[in-house]
Design an enzyme around this catalytic site. Structure first.
Site, PDB file in Angstrom:
ATOM      1  CE  LYS A 211       0.809  -0.940  -5.144  1.00 50.70           C
ATOM      2  NZ  LYS A 211       0.031  -0.057  -4.191  1.00 50.70           N
TER       3      LYS A 211
ATOM      4  NE  ARG B 107      -7.459   5.783  -9.287  1.00 54.39           N
ATOM      5  CZ  ARG B 107      -7.431   6.565  -8.364  1.00 54.39           C
ATOM      6  NH1 ARG B 107      -7.510   7.800  -8.391  1.00 54.39           N
ATOM      7  NH2 ARG B 107      -7.003   6.118  -7.409  1.00 54.39           N
TER       8      ARG B 107
HETATM    9  N1  BES Z   1      -4.130  -1.964  -5.476  1.00 53.22           N
HETATM   10  C1  BES Z   1      -3.972  -0.923  -5.017  1.00 53.22           C
HETATM   11  C2  BES Z   1      -4.856  -0.499  -3.607  1.00 53.22           C
HETATM   12  C3  BES Z   1      -4.385  -1.212  -2.458  1.00 53.22           C
HETATM   13  C4  BES Z   1      -3.464  -0.857  -1.686  1.00 53.22           C
HETATM   14  C5  BES Z   1      -5.435  -2.097  -2.073  1.00 53.22           C
HETATM   15  C6  BES Z   1      -2.805  -1.292  -0.652  1.00 53.22           C
HETATM   16  C7  BES Z   1      -5.241  -2.552  -0.923  1.00 53.22           C
HETATM   17  C8  BES Z   1      -3.931  -2.307  -0.112  1.00 53.22           C
HETATM   18  C9  BES Z   1      -3.948   0.520  -6.033  1.00 53.22           C
HETATM   19  O1  BES Z   1      -3.843   0.016  -7.329  1.00 53.22           O
HETATM   20  C10 BES Z   1      -3.217   1.518  -5.558  1.00 53.22           C
HETATM   21  O2  BES Z   1      -2.023   1.441  -5.834  1.00 53.22           O
HETATM   22  N2  BES Z   1      -3.672   2.744  -5.252  1.00 53.22           N
HETATM   23  C11 BES Z   1      -3.129   3.802  -4.723  1.00 53.22           C
HETATM   24  C12 BES Z   1      -3.945   5.242  -5.494  1.00 53.22           C
HETATM   25  C13 BES Z   1      -2.798   6.254  -5.057  1.00 53.22           C
HETATM   26  C14 BES Z   1      -1.617   6.013  -6.133  1.00 53.22           C
HETATM   27  C15 BES Z   1      -3.674   7.535  -5.545  1.00 53.22           C
HETATM   28  C16 BES Z   1      -3.048   3.848  -3.410  1.00 53.22           C
HETATM   29  O3  BES Z   1      -4.269   3.704  -2.643  1.00 53.22           O
HETATM   30  O4  BES Z   1      -2.145   4.124  -2.718  1.00 53.22           O
HETATM   31 MN    MN Z   2      -1.846   0.342  -7.870  1.00 58.48          MN
END
Ligand code: BES
Ligand code: MN
Ligand code: ZN
Length: 500
Positions: free
Chosen positions: A280, A354
């Site tokens: 990230k 997931r």
């Molecule tokens: N934990 C995150 C989702 C999230 C991000 C929750 C910011 C709250 C605030 C999750 O694991 C994630 O990183 N999801 C990605 C999915 C994508 C790679 C398809 C996302 O939401 O960017």
């Molecule tokens: Mn994630």
């Protein structure tokens, strides 16, 4: 925790450090405010005519030593428009009132707010939610500060009820509200704890502690080796890049008959989500300590269920890992085989929630569940589509979804449904495995649920995406404990505790 009680009688005769009474935005007084106004020769209505308080929902005005009133203080609190007065305003006004008393020399107070008639809300629900609102208002997280906040002075809150109210029933509602509030506090504490304090191992230990406190609660923790034997390779793949060992926490509340099918709660427990090799960006990455908000809410709900000793069976399955990049970490392009046997091409290691949930959802089958509800801080896209107001709900069973939506309304911890149509499934097509773990930018919350739906074919299932609701950002940054309130309400209803 605050102590709560109920009483009846005239407000002007109550001895207390503070009486809380409502006034409407129209200048109209609630019946308690009217009685006080009469006792103090119209002082309250005079202040309202002078414009000292407009009655806007949540506005407060503190008054001292009114003649003719036994309480030392009166806190007027705005209730908004009378025709719009409903549970959300009661909660908002209660929270505002308790907050206004927080840093004052007030040790006890009496609220007259539950006396006001609320449409579509019975007294027990109003009391339960008042208790939760007051508890949320006094919550502090200073475990990791060496200089603690000033000790909370407010220690007890009483509610005056109308003549003829059923006091025993009201007291039961206070006890339920306190149990739920303690569950919420636990969820908030767990989620606020940073990644270096809250690991999968810590979560497992907290769950085990709960089992020691409640005889009808049994906890088992599966370690890496046991998960390997179960072929949970999707879950284990996420944990590979971390020095922290993964855990699968199973909690069983046995309040029903042994033959009763349980409700199974599944909570995403990523104690820190760096994104893994699909790292990230740095900004706000600290917030990914909250990525175990689903696990925290699941454990918090189990604590509430156990304390209320609900006469039903409820099982929690909490997959917990840390998502980190190292030399053995899962890589984009890797194909993993889930416990269900379905293969998954991991196109983005940041879509890890997931991957751990799918194996937990397959594991849930062994409990022959009456229903499965998973909750997860699953997608950033959820915050884009719904903001931070409701959690998203999707699933394969309308009866279950509607029951959860109703429970969310009753606790003002709301859900909004997104469509889980088959049309979205093709976004998960992969040339190399049975499915990909991402479905592109469009409809990200729905494609995440579409992915999970491939593992939940054998039972009624609802998925709650709590990415926007599990914590707050800005000056109130911190965990909310959502959706413990809604789930507790849902389970209470399944236990036959609430009628509507
Ligand atoms: N934990 C995150 C989702 C999230 C991000 C929750 C910011 C709250 C605030 C999750 O694991 C994630 O990183 N999801 C990605 C999915 C994508 C790679 C398809 C996302 O939401 O960017
Ligand atoms: Mn994630
Ligand atoms: Zn995540």
């Amino acid at each position: 925790m605050l102590e709560f009680s109920v009483k009846s009688g005239a407000p002007q005769e109550q001895t207390s450090a503070c009486l809380i009474v409502g006034v409407f935005a129209t200048g109209e007084l609630t019946s308690a405010a009217k009685q006080l106004d009469k006792a103090c020769d119209g002082k309250i209505s005079a202040l309202i005519s002078d414009g000292e308080i407009s009655g806007k929902a949540g506005e407060t005005l503190l008054l001292h030593h009114l003649t003719g009133i036994s309480a030392e203080r009166v806190l007027l609190v705005g209730l908004g428009e009378p025709e719009k007065f409903a549970l959300p305003t009661l909660i908002k006004a209660t929270q505002a009132a308790i907050q206004a008393l927080q840093n004052r020399a007030v040790a006890d107070c009496i609220s007259c707010l539950p006396q006001v008639d609320i449409t579509e809300c019975d007294l027990s629900t109003a009391l339960r939610q008042s208790v939760i609102a007051a508890s949320n208002a006094v919550y502090r997280f200073d475990t990791l500060k060496t200089k603690k906040n000033d000790p909370a002075r407010l220690s007890s809150v009483s509610f005056i009820l109308n003549e003829g109210s059923d006091l025993a029933q009201a007291e039961a509602a206070l006890a339920q509200g306190s149990a739920i509030a303690r569950g919420i506090n636990l969820a908030r504490d767990l989620a606020n704890m940073p990644g270096n304090y809250c690991t999968p191992t810590t979560l497992a230990e907290r769950a085990e502690q709960l089992a020691e406190q409640h005889s009808q609660l049994a906890v088992t923790v599966l370690d890496q080796k046991e998960m390997q034997e179960l072929n949970m390779h999707a879950l284990l793949a996420v944990a590979r890049g971390s020095a922290q060992p993964p855990k699968l926490i199973v909690m069983e509340h046995k309040g029903g008959a042994a033959s009763d099918a349980p409700v199974v709660l599944v909570g995403k427990g990523v104690t820190f989500d760096s994104g893994g090799i699909s790292l990230k960006p740095g900004a706000d990455m600290d917030q990914m300590k909250f990525d175990m908000g689903g696990a925290a809410a699941t454990i918090g709900t189990m604590a509430a269920v156990a304390e209320m000793n609900l006469p039903i069976n409820v099982t929690a399955v909490v997959p917990s890992v840390e998502n980190m990049p190292d030399g053995s970490a899962l890589k984009p392009g890797d194909v993993v085989t889930s416990m269900s046997g379905q293969t998954i091409e991991v196109l983005n290691t940041d879509a890890e929630g997931r991957l751990i949930l799918c194996d937990a959802l397959t594991y849930a089958e062994r409990f022959n569940p009456a229903a499965v509800v998973d909750m997860a801080t699953l997608t950033g896209a959820c915050i884009i589509s719904l903001g931070r107001v409701p959690s998203a709900i999707l699933g394969n069973n309308q009866e279950l979804i509607q029951a959860l939506i109703q429970a969310g309304e009753r606790s003002h911890d709301r859900f909004w449904e997104l469509p889980l149509w088959d049309d979205y499934q093709e976004q998960l097509d992969s040339n190399f495995a049975d499915m990909a773990n991402i479905g592109g930018r469009e409809g990200g919350t729905i494609t995440a649920a579409a992915f999970l739906s491939r593992f939940t074919q054998n039972y009624p299932w609802a998925h709650l995406d709590i990415a926007g609701t599990a914590w707050k950002v800005g000056k109130d940054k911190g965990a909310t404990g959502r959706p413990v309130a809604a789930l507790s309400e849902f389970l209470m209803q399944r236990a036959g505790y609430t009628t509507n």
